[in-house]
Enzyme design. Structure first.
Site, mmCIF file in Angstrom:
data_model
loop_
_atom_site.group_PDB
_atom_site.id
_atom_site.type_symbol
_atom_site.label_atom_id
_atom_site.label_comp_id
_atom_site.label_asym_id
_atom_site.label_seq_id
_atom_site.Cartn_x
_atom_site.Cartn_y
_atom_site.Cartn_z
ATOM 1 N N THR B 319 0.847 -1.201 0.000
ATOM 2 C CA THR B 319 0.000 0.000 0.000
ATOM 3 C C THR B 319 0.884 1.253 0.000
ATOM 4 O O THR B 319 0.635 2.209 -0.733
ATOM 5 C CB THR B 319 -0.926 0.018 1.239
ATOM 6 O OG1 THR B 319 -1.689 -1.179 1.223
ATOM 7 C CG2 THR B 319 -1.853 1.221 1.238
ATOM 8 N N TRP B 322 2.563 1.625 -3.372
ATOM 9 C CA TRP B 322 1.621 2.034 -4.416
ATOM 10 C C TRP B 322 1.535 3.565 -4.492
ATOM 11 O O TRP B 322 1.398 4.140 -5.560
ATOM 12 C CB TRP B 322 0.231 1.459 -4.118
ATOM 13 C CG TRP B 322 -0.785 1.831 -5.170
ATOM 14 C CD1 TRP B 322 -1.065 1.128 -6.296
ATOM 15 C CD2 TRP B 322 -1.633 2.984 -5.194
ATOM 16 N NE1 TRP B 322 -2.035 1.776 -7.022
ATOM 17 C CE2 TRP B 322 -2.398 2.919 -6.370
ATOM 18 C CE3 TRP B 322 -1.810 4.072 -4.337
ATOM 19 C CZ2 TRP B 322 -3.339 3.896 -6.707
ATOM 20 C CZ3 TRP B 322 -2.737 5.040 -4.668
ATOM 21 C CH2 TRP B 322 -3.490 4.945 -5.843
ATOM 22 N N HIS B 323 1.687 4.208 -3.335
ATOM 23 C CA HIS B 323 1.543 5.661 -3.300
ATOM 24 C C HIS B 323 2.747 6.388 -3.876
ATOM 25 O O HIS B 323 2.655 7.580 -4.175
ATOM 26 C CB HIS B 323 1.269 6.140 -1.875
ATOM 27 C CG HIS B 323 -0.151 5.913 -1.464
ATOM 28 N ND1 HIS B 323 -0.600 4.704 -0.995
ATOM 29 C CD2 HIS B 323 -1.238 6.728 -1.504
ATOM 30 C CE1 HIS B 323 -1.895 4.792 -0.745
ATOM 31 N NE2 HIS B 323 -2.311 5.994 -1.053
ATOM 32 N N GLY B 324 3.845 5.719 -4.032
ATOM 33 C CA GLY B 324 4.974 6.404 -4.640
ATOM 34 C C GLY B 324 6.260 5.632 -4.483
ATOM 35 O O GLY B 324 6.415 4.849 -3.540
ATOM 36 N N PHE B 480 0.267 9.185 -8.429
ATOM 37 C CA PHE B 480 0.182 7.751 -8.158
ATOM 38 C C PHE B 480 -0.330 7.017 -9.378
ATOM 39 O O PHE B 480 -0.428 5.867 -9.428
ATOM 40 C CB PHE B 480 -0.715 7.495 -6.948
ATOM 41 C CG PHE B 480 -0.364 8.372 -5.792
ATOM 42 C CD1 PHE B 480 0.952 8.437 -5.350
ATOM 43 C CD2 PHE B 480 -1.294 9.182 -5.194
ATOM 44 C CE1 PHE B 480 1.298 9.270 -4.297
ATOM 45 C CE2 PHE B 480 -0.956 10.012 -4.142
ATOM 46 C CZ PHE B 480 0.337 10.060 -3.694
#
Lengths: 473, 480
Positions: B319, B322-324, B480
Site C-alpha cells: 500500500t 503504491w503511493h509512490g 500515483f
C-alpha cells in the site's frame, strides 16, 4: 389525500431536479461560448498583473509528443479566459471573507543583524577626507592595485557573511521572497537582504565610476522600503525586519571599496524626518512623488544645485489608486484604504520622448501626466509612462550642455521628472529593458551627472543585478 | 488535463456531454466516451497512450483466453502472464528509477540513473485491469469480447488517472447498456459541482496555507516555526482529504451524468474511531483491492496469527509503495501496519469499551493519521526530520506573528473546510429534506428544493472564479 400530496411532491422534485440540470447546463454553455467561441474577447495583456498573458503555443512534433504543446494550450486557455481580470477581482472580494483580513502578517524575515561595518565605514570616512585634501592637487585615478587600506578593509568585508545568520538571510531568489505584510490596512515590504546582489550592485556602480573617472559625476541614491521608514520599532522587531540604514551603509561601503568616485546621496534621514507625510503608497510598493521630492532635495544638496520648493510645481491629482500590494499580492482588503496618486509637473517642460520596452520607434509623452481617466490600478504609470527602456527630455530654457542620466528601476520613475528643471538634457535608463553601454552614452555628453536611483528590495535580486551589469559597461 | 481546470470544464466536458446526450444509441455513446477518454488521456502526453492501449490489449486477450480454456493450469498460466506483464510494466515505469537509485546508493552502480517519466494514472488503470482479469479467472465476471469496451473501461476519463479504482464487475452491465434518468443527472451534477468546489476552493486554499507554513523543501524551511508547522500540517490534513475525495466526487458525479454508478471511495474518514476504521473509509477502492487481490489470496487471517501479521505486513508495504516510489511512502505503509497490528492485538477492543474510550479512540486515530500525513508529505528525509523536530520545538522558534495572522485571516475558511470533512452538511441536508417531505410544508419544501437546484451552478461559478488566475492546482493523487 396523502397520495395526492406525494404526487405533488414528486412533481415538484422532478421540476427542481430539471431546474438544477438546466442551470448547470446553462453555466457550462456560457463557459463554453466564452472560452471556445468568443475568441476575440480573450485578453492579451493583464493590466492587473502588469504582464503579457500566455500566448497560444507553437506546434512542433517534439512538443506535441512530450505533452508540452497540450499543456501550453491549457495554460493559454486559462490565462487568457475572457473577463479574467474582473473574475480575479471578484475572487479577491470573496477571499476577503475568509477571515478577519485587516492585518495580514504573511512573512517574518528571519535573520539577525546586517554586517557590522563600522571599521570599514571609519576607514571610508578617513580615506574620503584624505582624498578631499589630496584631490585639490591630484585628480582621482583608478588604482590598478589595492592600497594597504583597501586590503585591510577587504578583509573586514570578507568576514561579513560569517557574522550573519547563515544562508537564510541571503535570499538567492528575492523575487520569490518578495513578501508583503499588511498592518492597519497598509501594505509593507518585508525586505530581505541579499549580500551577493549587494556586492554585485556595488561592482557595477563602481565600474561605471571608474570607467568614466573625471568625465562624469556618479551618484548613488538608495531608496529604503516603506517598512524601513514608516514602521515603529516594535513592529520592526516583531517582524524581525532588518535595519535598512545599516543595509544602506553596507551598500555604500561596498561601492566605496569598488570606487571612491561614487557620491552617496543619503535620503534615509530626510525620509525619516518627514515620515508622517505621504511618502509611500499604502497599497503599492513604490514611494509617492512627495517621497521622491525629498530625495531630489537631498540630491540637489550633494550635486550643488538649488532645488525648487514644492509649491513651485503644479500638482496633478490622478485620483484613487490601488497598487501592487492590492493587485499582485492580492491583499483585497487594501481596497478599503485606497491611495491617492499625486504628481508634480516639472516647471521647465513636461514633454519627453521615450522608447517603450520593446518598441523600436520613439514616442512622445508627458513626464508627469494625469491618470484620473485610467484604471485605478494603473496610476503609477503616470510618471514617465511607467517602465520604459529609454527616455529623454530637453529643457528649452537651458543651453549649457548639462546632462543628467538616471539609471533606475521603477522607483526612479517619479524621481526623474524633478531633474529636468536643472539640466539641458535628462536621460532615464531602465536597465531591465535596456542593454546599451552606459559608459558610451555618458561619453557623448559633457561631464554628465549619473544617478543610480534604486530601491533596496528591487536590487536584492541577482537577476536584476545581472541586468544592471548589462548596461554598466 | 485536470478536472479542476477551465479547459476541462468548458472545452472538454461541455461538448462531451452535449454530444453524448444528442446520441441515443448505446454503441455510439460508448464510442463518444472512448474518443473523449483517449483525448483526455493523450492530453498529458500522447506517448503513454500506447502503454495504456497495450495494457488493455494484453488484459483483453488474457481474459478471453482464460474464459475460453477449460484447463485450470492454462487459466492460471494466462493469469500469471497478465500479472507479470502488468506488474512488470508498473515496475519499469514507476519503480525502476527508485530501485536503481537504491542500488547506486548501496553499491555505487549504476553510474547514471535512468530517467523514466511516470505515465499519468498508471497505478489506477493497471490495478483496474488486473482486477478485471482476476475476476474473470475467478468466474465472477464474464470476459468482455470487444476490445474497445475493455479500452473504454480502463481509459474512461472519469476515473482513469486518479481513481477510484473501479472494478469491471461494477460497470460491466452498464458498459453494455445503461439508462440515464433525471435523478441520475441531477445527482451527478450536484456531486460534480460539490467535488469541483471542494477542490478549487477548499483544497487549493488549504494547500496555500500548508505550503506556506510547512514547506516541503529543506531550503524553504529557514523561516518556519513550530506553531506554523502544526498549523500547516493541519491544513495539509484537510487538503489531502478534500483534494482526493473531490476528485472521486467529480468522477462519481460525471459517471452518474452518463449512467455509470461507481462505488463510493470515501466515507468521511476523519470520523473514524480506530485506524482500522479509518482505512475502511479512506480510498476504499484501494483498500478493498489489496484485501481482495492480495490479502485474501495470501491466506488472510485463516492461516494462523503469525501468517496473518505477515500478510498484513506485505499488504501495508505494498500500500505504501503504491503511493509512490520513495522510502517515505513505504514507511508510511509500515507505520499503519504497526497501528493496525496493535489494534488487532490489544487496542481495538480497548477503544470500543465505553464512551470515554471511544472518544479517546477518535483522538488517537486523528493523531495517528495526522503524523501519518507528516510522513507522507516529506519525500526528503532531512526535511521530514527537520519538520518533526520543529513541531516539537527542537529546531525552530515556536511562534511567529505570521502564523497567528494566517489563522485569523482564514478562520472562516478553515471552519468551512473542517465542516466539509465531516458529514455535518450531508446529515443536515438529509434531515431537512426528510422533515420538509414529511411535514408537507410547501414553503420549506420548495425552499429546500430551490437551494438544491441553485447550489450546483452557484458552486460552479465560485469554483471558476477560484480557478481563474490560481497557480496552485495539481491533484495530489496524479502522481500515483
Amino acid at each position: 389525500m396523502d397520495n395526492e400530496v406525494t404526487r405533488k411532491q414528486k412533481k415538484l422534485t422532478l421540476f427542481f431536479r430539471t431546474l438544477s440540470i438546466m442551470l448547470f447546463a446553462l453555466t457550462l454553455l456560457a463557459g463554453f461560448i466564452l472560452g471556445c467561441v468568443l475568441y476575440s474577447l480573450r485578453p492579451e495583456k493583464s493590466e492587473l498583473e502588469n504582464r503579457d498573458l500566455t500566448e497560444f503555443p507553437k506546434f512542433t512534433a517534439e512538443s506535441f509528443l512530450s505533452g508540452d504543446y497540450t499543456s501550453g494550450i491549457s495554460t493559454w486557455y486559462a490565462d487568457t479566459f475572457p473577463f479574467r481580470e474582473g473574475m480575479v477581482k471578484a475572487e479577491w472580494g470573496i477571499q476577503k471573507c475568509y477571515g478577519f483580513r485587516k492585518d495580514s502578517i504573511s512573512a517574518v524575515r528571519d535573520g539577525d543583524e546586517v554586517p557590522d561595518i563600522e571599521d570599514l565605514l571609519s576607514s571610508m570616512e578617513e580615506e574620503t577626507s584624505q582624498e578631499a585634501t589630496s584631490s585639490e592637487t591630484e585628480p582621482p585615478t583608478e588604482s590598478a592595485e589595492p592600497t594597504e587600506t583597501e586590503e585591510s578593509t577587504t578583509e573586514v568585508v570578507e568576514t561579513v557573511p560569517e557574522s550573519i545568520d547563515g544562508e537564510a538571510m541571503y535570499k538567492l531568489n528575492p523575487q520569490e521572497a518578495g513578501e508583503v505584510n499588511v498592518k492597519d490596512l497598509v501594505g509593507y515590504c518585508v525586505y530581505g537582504f541579499n549580500k551577493k546582489a549587494a556586492d554585485q550592485y556595488a561592482i557595477h556602480v563602481g565600474n561605471v565610476a571608474n570607467a568614466l573617472q573625471d568625465q562624469a559625476r556618479v551618484f548613488e541614491l538608495l531608496i529604503p522600503n516603506n517598512s524601513g521608514i514608516l514602521l515603529d520599532d516594535e513592529t520592526k522587531a516583531e517582524w524581525r525586519l532588518l535595519d535598512e540604514k545599516k543595509v544602506i551603509k553596507y551598500f555604500t561601503a561596498m561601492t566605496w571599496q569598488q570606487s571612491q568616485l561614487v557620491k552617496y546621496v543619503n535620503i534615509y534621514d530626510i525620509l525619516t524626518e518627514h515620515k508622517d507625510e505621504y511618502l509611500y503608497f499604502k497599497t503599492d510598493h513604490h514611494w509617492t512623488q512627495l517621497g521622491a521630492y525629498y530625495a531630489y532635495v537631498r540630491f540637489c544638496e550633494e550635486a550643488g544645485i538649488t532645488p525648487h520648493a514644492l509649491t513651485d510645481y503644479k500638482e496633478v491629482d490622478s485620483g484613487p489608486f490601488l497598487g501592487s500590494y492590492y493587485k499582485t499580492n492580492g491583499y483585497a482588503q487594501l481596497a478599503d484604504n485606497p491611495d491617492n496618486c499625486y504628481g508634480y509637473e516639472p516647471i521647465a517642460t513636461n514633454e519627453f520622448s521615450f522608447y517603450d520596452r520593446d518598441a523600436k520607434t520613439m514616442r512622445n509623452g508627458k513626464l508627469v501626466r494625469n491618470m484620473s481617466e485610467f484604471d485605478i490600478t494603473l496610476k503609477y504609470q503616470g510618471f514617465i509612462y511607467g517602465d520604459t527602456a529609454y527616455s529623454e527630455a530637453h529643457n528649452p530654457n537651458l543651453s549649457d550642455g548639462s546632462c543628467c542620466i538616471v539609471v533606475k528601476e521603477s522607483f526612479g520613475n517619479c524621481f526623474a521628472p524633478f531633474l529636468i528643471d536643472h539640466y539641458q538634457t535628462l536621460i532615464v535608463i531602465d536597465y531591465r529593458y535596456n542593454t546599451d553601454s552606459l559608459v558610451e552614452l555618458a561619453e557623448n555628453y559633457d561631464h554628465p551627472d549619473i544617478i543610480f536611483c534604486n530601491n533596496l528590495e528591487a536590487i536584492s535580486d541577482l537577476y536584476v543585478m545581472e541586468q544592471l551589469g548589462g548596461v554598466c559597461h | 488535463m485536470v478536472f479542476s481546470s477551465l479547459l476541462f470544464i468548458f472545452a472538454f466536458l461541455a461538448p462531451q456531454l452535449l454530444i453524448y446526450y444528442l446520441i441515443r444509441d448505446i454503441k455510439a455513446r460508448n464510442i463518444v466516451l472512448l474518443v473523449f477518454s483517449l483525448i483526455f488521456y493523450a492530453w498529458g502526453g500522447p506517448m503513454y497512450l500506447l502503454l495504456l492501449v497495450i495494457e488493455c490489449a494484453v488484459s483483453w486477450l488474457t481474459a478471453r483466453e482464460i474464459e475460453k480454456t477449460s484447463f485450470p493450469k492454462m487459466k492460471k498460466a494466462w493469469l500469471i502472464l497478465e500479472c507479470v506483464v502488468m506488474i512488470g510494466l508498473i515496475f519499469i515505469f514507476k519503480y525502476f528509477g527508485f530501485f536503481a537509485w537504491n542500488l547506486q546508493k548501496i553499491f555505487g552502480w549504476p553510474e547514471v540513473l535512468p530517467e523514466i517519466i511516470l505515465p499519468i494514472g498508471i497505478s489506477f488503470y493497471t490495478f483496474q485491469l488486473i482486477s478485471y482479469v482476476v475476476d474473470v479467472y475467478r468466474g465472477e465476471v464474464e470476459a468482455q469480447p470487444r476490445f474497445y469496451k475493455v479500452l473504454l473501461y480502463a481509459s474512461l476519463f472519469h476515473q482513469c488517472i486518479a481513481g477510484p479504482i473501479v472494478r469491471y464487475k461494477t460497470v460491466a452491465s452498464e458498459i453494455d447498456g445503461r439508462e440515464v434518468n433525471t435523478k441520475d443527472i441531477a445527482e451527478g451534477v450536484r456531486r460534480f459541482a460539490v467535488g469541483l468546489a471542494k477542490k478549487a476552493i477548499l483544497a487549493n486554499g488549504c494547500a496555500a496555507i500548508a505550503d506556506k507554513l510547512a514547506p516541503t523543501a529543506l531550503a524553504d524551511m529557514g523561516s518556519v516555526h513550530g506553531a506554523g508547522l502544526w498549523f500547516g500540517m493541519f491544513a495539509y490534513m484537510l487538503q489531502i482529504y478534500l483534494d482526493f475525495s473531490a476528485y472521486s466526487d467529480m468522477a462519481i458525479g460525471m459517471g452518474r451524468m452518463v449512467g455509470f454508478h461507481y462505488l463510493e471511495n470515501f466515507d468521511y474518514p476523519y470520523t473514524a474511531g480506530t485506524v482500522q476504521d479509518f482505512w475502511r473509509r479512506w480510498h476504499i477502492s484501494l483498500s478493498t483491492f489489496f484485501r481482495d487481490y492480495v490479502y485474501i489470496p495470501l491466506g488472510g487471517s485463516r492461516k494462523g496469527q503469525g501468517r496473518t501479521y505477515l500478510n498484513l505486513l506485505i499488504v501495508w508495504a505494498l500500500t505504501g509503495m503504491w503511493h509512490g516510489a520513495s522510502w517515505n511512502y513505504i514507511f508510511w505503509g509500515l507505520y499503519y501496519f504497526v497501528f493496525l497490528a496493535l489494534e488487532r492485538l490489544i487496542l481495538g477492543d480497548l477503544l470500543k469499551k465505553n464512551t470515554i474510550t471511544k472518544v479517546l479512540g477518535h483522538v488517537y486515530t486523528l493523531l495517528v493519521v495526522f503524523f501519518g500525513w507528516v510522513l507522507f508529505r516529506y519525500t526528503d528525509t532531512a526535511a521530514l526530520f527537520a519538520t518533526l523536530k520543529g513541531m516539537f520545538g527542537a529546531e525552530y522558534k515556536f511562534f511567529s506573528p505570521d502564523v497567528g495572522s494566517t489563522f485569523i485571516n482564514n478562520i472562516f475558511f478553515l471552519i468551512i473546510a473542517v465542516i466539509a470533512v465531516f458529514p455535518l452538511g450531508k446529515k443536515l441536508r438529509t434531515l431537512l429534506r426528510q422533515e420538509t417531505w414529511r411535514s408537507k410544508k410547501y414553503v420549506l419544501f420548495n425552499a429546500m428544493n430551490v437551494i438544491d437546484a441553485v447550489t450546483p451552478a452557484a458552486l460552479m461559478l465560485l469554483s471558476v472564479l477560484a480557478l481563474v488566475g490560481n497557480s496552485y492546482n495539481p491533484f495530489l493523487y496524479f502522481q500515483f
